[in-house]
Design a protein around this motif. Sequence first.
Motif, mmCIF file in Angstrom:
data_model
loop_
_atom_site.group_PDB
_atom_site.id
_atom_site.type_symbol
_atom_site.label_atom_id
_atom_site.label_comp_id
_atom_site.label_asym_id
_atom_site.label_seq_id
_atom_site.Cartn_x
_atom_site.Cartn_y
_atom_site.Cartn_z
ATOM 1 N N ILE A 220 -3.187 -82.655 -73.168
ATOM 2 C CA ILE A 220 -3.847 -83.517 -72.068
ATOM 3 C C ILE A 220 -4.218 -82.313 -71.217
ATOM 4 C CG2 ILE A 220 -3.656 -85.091 -70.310
ATOM 5 C CD1 ILE A 220 -2.078 -86.737 -72.419
ATOM 6 N N LYS A 221 -3.332 -81.489 -70.655
ATOM 7 C CA LYS A 221 -3.200 -80.345 -69.548
ATOM 8 C C LYS A 221 -4.425 -79.515 -69.980
ATOM 9 C CE LYS A 221 0.948 -79.253 -69.018
ATOM 10 N NZ LYS A 221 2.068 -78.707 -68.375
ATOM 11 N N ARG A 222 -4.439 -79.309 -71.288
ATOM 12 C CA ARG A 222 -5.261 -78.115 -71.800
ATOM 13 C C ARG A 222 -6.587 -78.528 -71.399
ATOM 14 N NH1 ARG A 222 -4.936 -73.340 -74.337
ATOM 15 N NH2 ARG A 222 -2.654 -73.581 -74.206
ATOM 16 N N ARG A 223 -6.952 -79.762 -72.048
ATOM 17 C CA ARG A 223 -8.264 -80.416 -71.780
ATOM 18 C C ARG A 223 -8.701 -80.523 -70.406
ATOM 19 N NH1 ARG A 223 -10.401 -82.596 -76.842
ATOM 20 N NH2 ARG A 223 -11.448 -84.022 -75.578
ATOM 21 N N ALA A 224 -7.723 -80.703 -69.914
ATOM 22 C CA ALA A 224 -8.082 -80.794 -68.244
ATOM 23 C C ALA A 224 -8.274 -79.795 -67.501
ATOM 24 C CB ALA A 224 -7.196 -81.712 -67.504
ATOM 25 N N SER A 225 -7.987 -78.495 -67.933
ATOM 26 C CA SER A 225 -7.883 -77.118 -67.567
ATOM 27 C C SER A 225 -7.003 -76.940 -66.295
ATOM 28 C CB SER A 225 -9.226 -76.712 -67.186
ATOM 29 O OG SER A 225 -10.075 -76.569 -68.266
ATOM 30 N N VAL A 226 -5.747 -77.648 -66.590
ATOM 31 C CA VAL A 226 -4.644 -77.523 -65.602
ATOM 32 C C VAL A 226 -3.433 -76.851 -65.950
ATOM 33 C CG1 VAL A 226 -5.755 -79.414 -64.080
ATOM 34 C CG2 VAL A 226 -3.992 -79.927 -65.794
ATOM 35 N N LYS A 227 -2.564 -76.316 -65.413
ATOM 36 C CA LYS A 227 -1.224 -75.623 -65.762
ATOM 37 C C LYS A 227 -0.182 -76.624 -65.503
ATOM 38 C CE LYS A 227 1.675 -71.717 -64.871
ATOM 39 N NZ LYS A 227 2.913 -72.726 -64.429
ATOM 40 N N ASP A 228 -0.408 -77.523 -64.460
ATOM 41 C CA ASP A 228 0.786 -78.492 -64.426
ATOM 42 C C ASP A 228 0.474 -79.854 -63.827
ATOM 43 O OD1 ASP A 228 2.992 -76.406 -64.367
ATOM 44 O OD2 ASP A 228 2.453 -75.779 -62.331
ATOM 45 N N SER A 229 1.096 -80.828 -64.271
ATOM 46 C CA SER A 229 0.616 -82.057 -63.924
ATOM 47 C C SER A 229 0.496 -82.363 -62.366
ATOM 48 C CB SER A 229 1.367 -83.066 -64.842
ATOM 49 O OG SER A 229 2.916 -82.957 -64.162
ATOM 50 N N SER A 230 1.389 -81.788 -61.690
ATOM 51 C CA SER A 230 1.408 -81.827 -60.151
ATOM 52 C C SER A 230 2.123 -80.726 -59.656
ATOM 53 C CB SER A 230 1.812 -83.245 -59.668
ATOM 54 O OG SER A 230 3.129 -83.305 -59.917
ATOM 55 N N ASN A 231 2.329 -80.581 -58.269
ATOM 56 C CA ASN A 231 3.174 -79.765 -57.710
ATOM 57 C C ASN A 231 4.580 -80.432 -56.984
ATOM 58 O OD1 ASN A 231 1.735 -80.620 -55.448
ATOM 59 N ND2 ASN A 231 0.952 -78.889 -54.955
ATOM 60 N N LEU A 232 4.718 -81.403 -57.515
ATOM 61 C CA LEU A 232 5.626 -82.311 -56.756
ATOM 62 C C LEU A 232 7.227 -81.715 -56.925
ATOM 63 C CD1 LEU A 232 4.749 -85.863 -57.601
ATOM 64 C CD2 LEU A 232 4.171 -84.561 -55.440
ATOM 65 N N ILE A 233 7.443 -81.100 -57.884
ATOM 66 C CA ILE A 233 8.754 -80.511 -58.083
ATOM 67 C C ILE A 233 8.448 -78.729 -57.784
ATOM 68 C CG2 ILE A 233 10.873 -80.227 -59.457
ATOM 69 C CD1 ILE A 233 9.800 -82.591 -61.076
ATOM 70 N N PRO A 234 9.428 -78.312 -56.764
ATOM 71 C CA PRO A 234 8.946 -76.712 -56.575
ATOM 72 C C PRO A 234 9.546 -75.907 -57.724
ATOM 73 C CG PRO A 234 9.912 -78.057 -54.748
ATOM 74 C CD PRO A 234 9.943 -78.949 -55.758
ATOM 75 N N GLY A 235 8.637 -75.079 -58.173
ATOM 76 C CA GLY A 235 8.969 -74.253 -59.277
ATOM 77 C C GLY A 235 8.876 -74.687 -60.590
ATOM 78 N N HIS A 236 8.690 -76.056 -60.600
ATOM 79 C CA HIS A 236 8.828 -76.985 -61.994
ATOM 80 C C HIS A 236 7.416 -77.480 -62.350
ATOM 81 C CE1 HIS A 236 13.081 -76.547 -63.178
ATOM 82 N NE2 HIS A 236 13.176 -76.248 -61.762
ATOM 83 N N GLY A 237 6.588 -77.971 -61.345
ATOM 84 C CA GLY A 237 5.451 -78.407 -61.474
ATOM 85 C C GLY A 237 5.644 -79.951 -61.219
ATOM 86 N N GLY A 238 5.217 -80.848 -62.357
ATOM 87 C CA GLY A 238 5.218 -82.269 -62.287
ATOM 88 C C GLY A 238 6.268 -82.770 -62.870
ATOM 89 N N PHE A 239 6.425 -84.127 -62.579
ATOM 90 C CA PHE A 239 7.260 -85.233 -63.369
ATOM 91 C C PHE A 239 7.054 -85.126 -64.770
ATOM 92 C CE2 PHE A 239 8.612 -85.850 -59.140
ATOM 93 C CZ PHE A 239 10.033 -86.148 -59.100
ATOM 94 N N LEU A 240 5.725 -85.071 -65.020
ATOM 95 C CA LEU A 240 5.308 -85.361 -66.511
ATOM 96 C C LEU A 240 5.735 -83.993 -67.284
ATOM 97 C CD1 LEU A 240 1.798 -86.941 -66.869
ATOM 98 C CD2 LEU A 240 4.052 -87.670 -68.003
ATOM 99 N N ASP A 241 5.806 -82.699 -66.468
ATOM 100 C CA ASP A 241 6.008 -81.460 -67.090
ATOM 101 C C ASP A 241 7.487 -81.324 -67.575
ATOM 102 O OD1 ASP A 241 3.430 -80.722 -66.881
ATOM 103 O OD2 ASP A 241 3.995 -80.181 -64.667
ATOM 104 N N PHE A 243 9.611 -84.490 -68.087
ATOM 105 C CA PHE A 243 9.862 -85.713 -68.788
ATOM 106 C C PHE A 243 9.196 -85.748 -70.017
ATOM 107 C CE2 PHE A 243 11.817 -86.236 -64.849
ATOM 108 C CZ PHE A 243 13.206 -86.659 -64.862
ATOM 109 N N ASP A 244 7.831 -85.122 -70.298
ATOM 110 C CA ASP A 244 7.171 -85.239 -71.509
ATOM 111 C C ASP A 244 7.752 -85.373 -72.909
ATOM 112 O OD1 ASP A 244 7.818 -82.602 -71.601
ATOM 113 O OD2 ASP A 244 5.813 -81.681 -71.384
ATOM 114 N N ALA A 245 8.877 -84.672 -72.970
ATOM 115 C CA ALA A 245 9.653 -84.721 -74.244
ATOM 116 C C ALA A 245 10.366 -85.954 -74.373
ATOM 117 C CB ALA A 245 10.566 -83.481 -74.450
ATOM 118 N N MET A 246 11.167 -86.530 -73.151
ATOM 119 C CA MET A 246 11.741 -87.650 -73.206
ATOM 120 C C MET A 246 11.006 -88.847 -73.336
ATOM 121 S SD MET A 246 14.949 -88.927 -72.566
ATOM 122 C CE MET A 246 15.437 -87.473 -71.825
ATOM 123 N N ILE A 247 9.557 -88.723 -72.967
ATOM 124 C CA ILE A 247 8.815 -89.886 -73.418
ATOM 125 C C ILE A 247 8.674 -90.000 -74.915
ATOM 126 C CG2 ILE A 247 6.376 -90.577 -73.367
ATOM 127 C CD1 ILE A 247 6.105 -89.343 -70.269
ATOM 128 N N GLY A 248 8.398 -88.878 -75.555
ATOM 129 C CA GLY A 248 8.136 -88.958 -77.016
ATOM 130 C C GLY A 248 9.350 -89.488 -77.551
#
Length: 270
Positions: A220-241, A243-248
């Motif tokens: 999804i991120k590759r198709r959207a041309s973004v590196k992180d889902s957001s910048n909410l977590i300093p140094g880690h990107g977003g919460f989707l970044d 918890f994506d494996a936990m979702i699956g």
Amino acid sequence: MTAPVADPNARWGDLKKRVISAIFMLIVGVSELWLGGMSFNLMVFALTGVMFWELANITAPGHIRTPLAMGVIAAACLAGAVLFRDDLASTLLILPGLALALTPRRDRRIATVYGIAIMVAGYGLIDLRGPGVPAILWIICIVIASDVAGYFVGRVVGGPKFWPAISPKKTWSGTVAGWVGAVLVSLIFVALGYAPWLAVAVAPVVAFAGQMGDIAESWIKRRASVKDSSNLIPGHGGFLDRFDAMIGAVVLIMLLSLIASLPMPTPLGG
């Protein structure tokens, strides 16, 4: 002409904030997992809303109000699904995903499916925590062990790529190492008396589902041309970044539980 020398500290420039963020998330996660009940539920409602906002935002960039509204709707629908359970749960879990399909955005079908997966995972986290800590802790440990083993073995051993078009860094060696890590986690739970032996057989499947959740978000991120889902977590990107494996993994557990009773860990004496 001499090539510029790379700054050896550049690679680790964000290490401090990554460690601080990780410690904070660990403290909050462990505390809420131990507390359970309404406190844990509220955390999952908020987490689900934030992840849904991130998904809506990266698939419809430039729209500020719509993704925010989507996140609020997702959190509210999850709360309603937990409150009403069998009566309205299925409808409420699907509703936010359908809302994604009805609003202007790229990859509507992909966003809809992944949005429903986020909702099911949120519901699953609460449902799995209900009987006690062991079941949800087992899944968390499998996801972490799979991710850590896959990362280090993939970097050290390398070899053929697992799915280079979507996730160019993942290798088959890392994928298999993740399965082995999941088995080792289950063996520990069995040895401690929390899980039956069949849990060892289920573990690699759960790990693979987690790996596919990671790959799906990367796609999804590759198709959207973004590196992180957001910048909410300093140094880690977003919460989707994070918890994506936990979702699956949780979505797979919830789907399999509709078919048969799974050999899940239970509290001692349970």
